[in-house]
Scaffold this active site. Structure first.
Site, PDB file in Angstrom:
ATOM      1  N   ILE A   1       1.486   0.484 -10.256  1.00 50.14           N
ATOM      2  CA  ILE A   1       2.792   0.463 -10.897  1.00 50.14           C
ATOM      3  C   ILE A   1       3.328  -0.968 -10.937  1.00 50.14           C
ATOM      4  CG2 ILE A   1       5.152   1.385 -10.793  1.00 50.14           C
ATOM      5  CD1 ILE A   1       3.934   3.674  -8.994  1.00 50.14           C
ATOM      6  N   CYS A   2       3.915  -1.337 -12.087  1.00 49.32           N
ATOM      7  CA  CYS A   2       4.671  -2.569 -12.268  1.00 49.32           C
ATOM      8  C   CYS A   2       3.812  -3.820 -12.054  1.00 49.32           C
ATOM      9  CB  CYS A   2       5.903  -2.553 -11.381  1.00 49.32           C
ATOM     10  SG  CYS A   2       7.217  -3.647 -11.966  1.00 49.32           S
ATOM     11  N   ALA A   3       3.984  -4.557 -10.979  1.00 50.03           N
ATOM     12  CA  ALA A   3       3.192  -5.762 -10.712  1.00 50.03           C
ATOM     13  C   ALA A   3       1.841  -5.431 -10.090  1.00 50.03           C
ATOM     14  CB  ALA A   3       3.962  -6.700  -9.787  1.00 50.03           C
TER      15      ALA A   3
END
Length: 157
Positions: free
Chosen positions: A106-108
């Site tokens: 998720i995300c980074a």
């Protein structure tokens, strides 16, 4: 459905992990009946990126098996960096991938998968500015990507 295909799930939480990304997944998967283990990277007691204290089910040095149907690495900084540096996270991802389990980030945190080559030839997404870590991937405009056994989510879009 989730509990049938992803019965045993592991989620890693390090100091600096984005709490909402990790704990939302924990909540949804446990409600769905998945057998979820939260592993604290750096200890059983960890503090998220917004100062929320979390008690993991086990610390990374207590992990005795890598037999999971899915491994999840949530984002946040510096949590993603700590996950990327963990030998236990690395060994777990290798084991889950080797038997065809799902890898989710998720995300980074897709950088953790990208740096290990799991995204080569796949469609991928991440937090803006981290695309250079998605080695060999085609960057997607979608908010969520599933390509084979890899599932990625960018919470920014």
């Amino acid at each position: 459905y989730i509990s049938r295909i992803m019965k045993k799930v592991i989620l890693f939480f390090a100091n600096g992990t984005e709490e909402i990304e990790a704990l939302t997944a924990v909540d949804v998967l446990r409600r769905a009946g998945a057998e979820l283990t939260v592993v604290g990277v750096g200890g059983k007691e960890v503090v998220g990126s917004h100062g929320i204290r979390v008690t993991a089910d086990i610390a990374e040095d207590e992990l005795k098996t890598y037999d999971f149907d899915m491994a999840i690495v949530p984002g946040g900084l510096p949590g993603t960096t700590h996950l990327d540096e963990s030998a236990v996270v690395d060994a777990t991802l290798r084991a889950v991938n080797a038997h065809g389990g799902f890898l989710a980030a998720i995300c980074a945190a897709p950088l953790v998968l990208g740096k290990r080559g799991y995204l080569v030839g796949r469609e991928a997404i991440c937090y803006p500015g981290f695309e250079s870590y998605l080695t060999g991937a085609t960057i997607s405009a979608h908010r969520v990507c599933r390509d084979g056994n890899v599932i990625l989510k960018d919470v920014n879009k």
